[in-house]
Design a protein around this motif. Structure first.
Motif, PDB file in Angstrom:
ATOM      1  N   GLU A   1      -2.196  -1.076   1.246  1.00  0.00           N
ATOM      2  CA  GLU A   1      -1.140  -0.103   1.552  1.00  0.00           C
ATOM      3  C   GLU A   1      -0.052  -0.794   2.358  1.00  0.00           C
ATOM      4  OE1 GLU A   1      -0.811   3.010   0.406  1.00  0.00           O
ATOM      5  OE2 GLU A   1      -2.615   2.579  -0.755  1.00  0.00           O
ATOM      6  N   GLY A   2       1.141  -0.249   2.282  1.00  0.00           N
ATOM      7  CA  GLY A   2       2.269  -0.824   3.015  1.00  0.00           C
ATOM      8  C   GLY A   2       3.182  -1.586   2.082  1.00  0.00           C
ATOM      9  N   PRO A   3       3.814  -2.629   2.571  1.00  0.00           N
ATOM     10  CA  PRO A   3       4.821  -3.354   1.793  1.00  0.00           C
ATOM     11  C   PRO A   3       4.323  -3.892   0.450  1.00  0.00           C
ATOM     12  CG  PRO A   3       4.892  -4.056   4.085  1.00  0.00           C
ATOM     13  CD  PRO A   3       3.699  -3.165   3.941  1.00  0.00           C
ATOM     14  N   MET A   4       3.041  -4.284   0.367  1.00  0.00           N
ATOM     15  CA  MET A   4       2.522  -4.865  -0.873  1.00  0.00           C
ATOM     16  C   MET A   4       2.458  -3.858  -2.014  1.00  0.00           C
ATOM     17  SD  MET A   4       2.341  -8.037  -0.480  1.00  0.00           S
ATOM     18  CE  MET A   4       1.598  -8.398  -2.059  1.00  0.00           C
ATOM     19  N   GLN A   5       2.652  -2.597  -1.717  1.00  0.00           N
ATOM     20  CA  GLN A   5       2.692  -1.598  -2.783  1.00  0.00           C
ATOM     21  C   GLN A   5       3.894  -1.817  -3.700  1.00  0.00           C
ATOM     22  OE1 GLN A   5       0.323   0.897  -3.745  1.00  0.00           O
ATOM     23  NE2 GLN A   5      -0.742  -0.688  -2.582  1.00  0.00           N
ATOM     24  N   ALA A   6       4.935  -2.489  -3.197  1.00  0.00           N
ATOM     25  CA  ALA A   6       6.083  -2.820  -4.058  1.00  0.00           C
ATOM     26  C   ALA A   6       5.649  -3.757  -5.178  1.00  0.00           C
ATOM     27  CB  ALA A   6       7.201  -3.454  -3.225  1.00  0.00           C
ATOM     28  N   VAL A   7       4.751  -4.691  -4.871  1.00  0.00           N
ATOM     29  CA  VAL A   7       4.222  -5.599  -5.897  1.00  0.00           C
ATOM     30  C   VAL A   7       3.367  -4.821  -6.876  1.00  0.00           C
ATOM     31  CG1 VAL A   7       2.722  -7.586  -6.319  1.00  0.00           C
ATOM     32  CG2 VAL A   7       4.298  -7.603  -4.365  1.00  0.00           C
ATOM     33  N   GLN A   8       2.494  -3.972  -6.354  1.00  0.00           N
ATOM     34  CA  GLN A   8       1.621  -3.196  -7.226  1.00  0.00           C
ATOM     35  C   GLN A   8       2.433  -2.312  -8.173  1.00  0.00           C
ATOM     36  OE1 GLN A   8      -2.048  -1.876  -5.597  1.00  0.00           O
ATOM     37  NE2 GLN A   8      -2.126  -0.082  -6.931  1.00  0.00           N
ATOM     38  N   GLN A   9       3.494  -1.715  -7.668  1.00  0.00           N
ATOM     39  CA  GLN A   9       4.357  -0.889  -8.517  1.00  0.00           C
ATOM     40  C   GLN A   9       4.997  -1.737  -9.615  1.00  0.00           C
ATOM     41  OE1 GLN A   9       7.354   1.371  -6.455  1.00  0.00           O
ATOM     42  NE2 GLN A   9       8.442   1.849  -8.334  1.00  0.00           N
ATOM     43  N   MET A  10       5.463  -2.935  -9.266  1.00  0.00           N
ATOM     44  CA  MET A  10       6.073  -3.823 -10.254  1.00  0.00           C
ATOM     45  C   MET A  10       5.059  -4.194 -11.343  1.00  0.00           C
ATOM     46  SD  MET A  10       7.658  -7.661  -9.732  1.00  0.00           S
ATOM     47  CE  MET A  10       6.082  -8.301  -9.159  1.00  0.00           C
ATOM     48  N   LEU A  11       3.841  -4.544 -10.940  1.00  0.00           N
ATOM     49  CA  LEU A  11       2.811  -4.908 -11.909  1.00  0.00           C
ATOM     50  C   LEU A  11       2.457  -3.730 -12.806  1.00  0.00           C
ATOM     51  CD1 LEU A  11       0.436  -7.097  -9.712  1.00  0.00           C
ATOM     52  CD2 LEU A  11       2.289  -7.833 -11.219  1.00  0.00           C
ATOM     53  N   ASP A  12       2.372  -2.560 -12.211  1.00  0.00           N
ATOM     54  CA  ASP A  12       2.047  -1.365 -12.995  1.00  0.00           C
ATOM     55  C   ASP A  12       3.150  -1.067 -14.020  1.00  0.00           C
ATOM     56  OD1 ASP A  12      -0.286   0.454 -12.976  1.00  0.00           O
ATOM     57  OD2 ASP A  12       1.273   1.993 -12.880  1.00  0.00           O
ATOM     58  N   GLU A  13       4.393  -1.236 -13.616  1.00  0.00           N
ATOM     59  CA  GLU A  13       5.511  -1.039 -14.552  1.00  0.00           C
ATOM     60  C   GLU A  13       5.433  -2.024 -15.721  1.00  0.00           C
ATOM     61  OE1 GLU A  13       9.019  -1.396 -12.145  1.00  0.00           O
ATOM     62  OE2 GLU A  13       8.668   0.529 -11.139  1.00  0.00           O
TER      63      GLU A  13
END
Length: 146
Positions: free
Chosen positions: A126-138
């Motif tokens: 959780e936190g800033p690394m969710q930006a990476v997870q969102q990118m990967l999911d996209e």
């Protein structure tokens, strides 16, 4: 296409080797089609695939050398890449987020389930690394048509 979260499959090499969860999707498309779509989705975001690790080929090639007769995958590749924009964002929040870079998406067909291609990536904290997870999911969702 089905999305699941599996616990304990990926582990960090550093530290105590704590298990990490991953996000997976499945597809009935061919391994080649899904791999091609993943690579195109990465490139379509203006990113560069730094490396494709042919994990399935390596495991099969070395199977006898390590004394195993178990076939794990029909095919399995891992696409590694980075994003200057997203990486800067997460590392400005915490420079030690470098531990997560580069980012990986795997595509695999298990030997025990040859009709299903699995696509996935590790979950991030959780936190800033969710930006990476969102990118990967996209990227994954674009590739498999979700």
């Amino acid at each position: 296409m089905k999305r699941t979260v599996l616990a304990g499959v990926l582990a960090f090499v550093a530290g105590a080797g704590s298990a990490q969860e991953m996000v997976t999707y499945t597809s009935s498309e061919s391994f080649g089609d899904v791999s091609f779509a993943i690579e195109n989705a990465i490139i379509g975001k203006g990113l560069v695939v730094d490396h494709v690790s042919h994990v399935g080929e390596m495991l099969e090639r070395t199977r006898g050398d390590v004394g195993s007769d178990v076939v794990l995958f029909e095919e399995a590749d891992v696409y590694s890449f980075c994003s200057a924009t997203v990486s800067r964002e997460v590392m400005e929040a915490d420079p030690m987020n470098i531990v997560y870079c580069p980012y990986d998406i795997f595509v695999a067909t298990r030997a025990d389930n040859p009709g299903e291609v699995i696509v996935g990536y590790r979950q991030f904290p959780e936190g800033p690394m969710q930006a990476v997870q969102q990118m990967l999911d996209e990227i994954v969702n674009e590739a498999i048509g979700e």
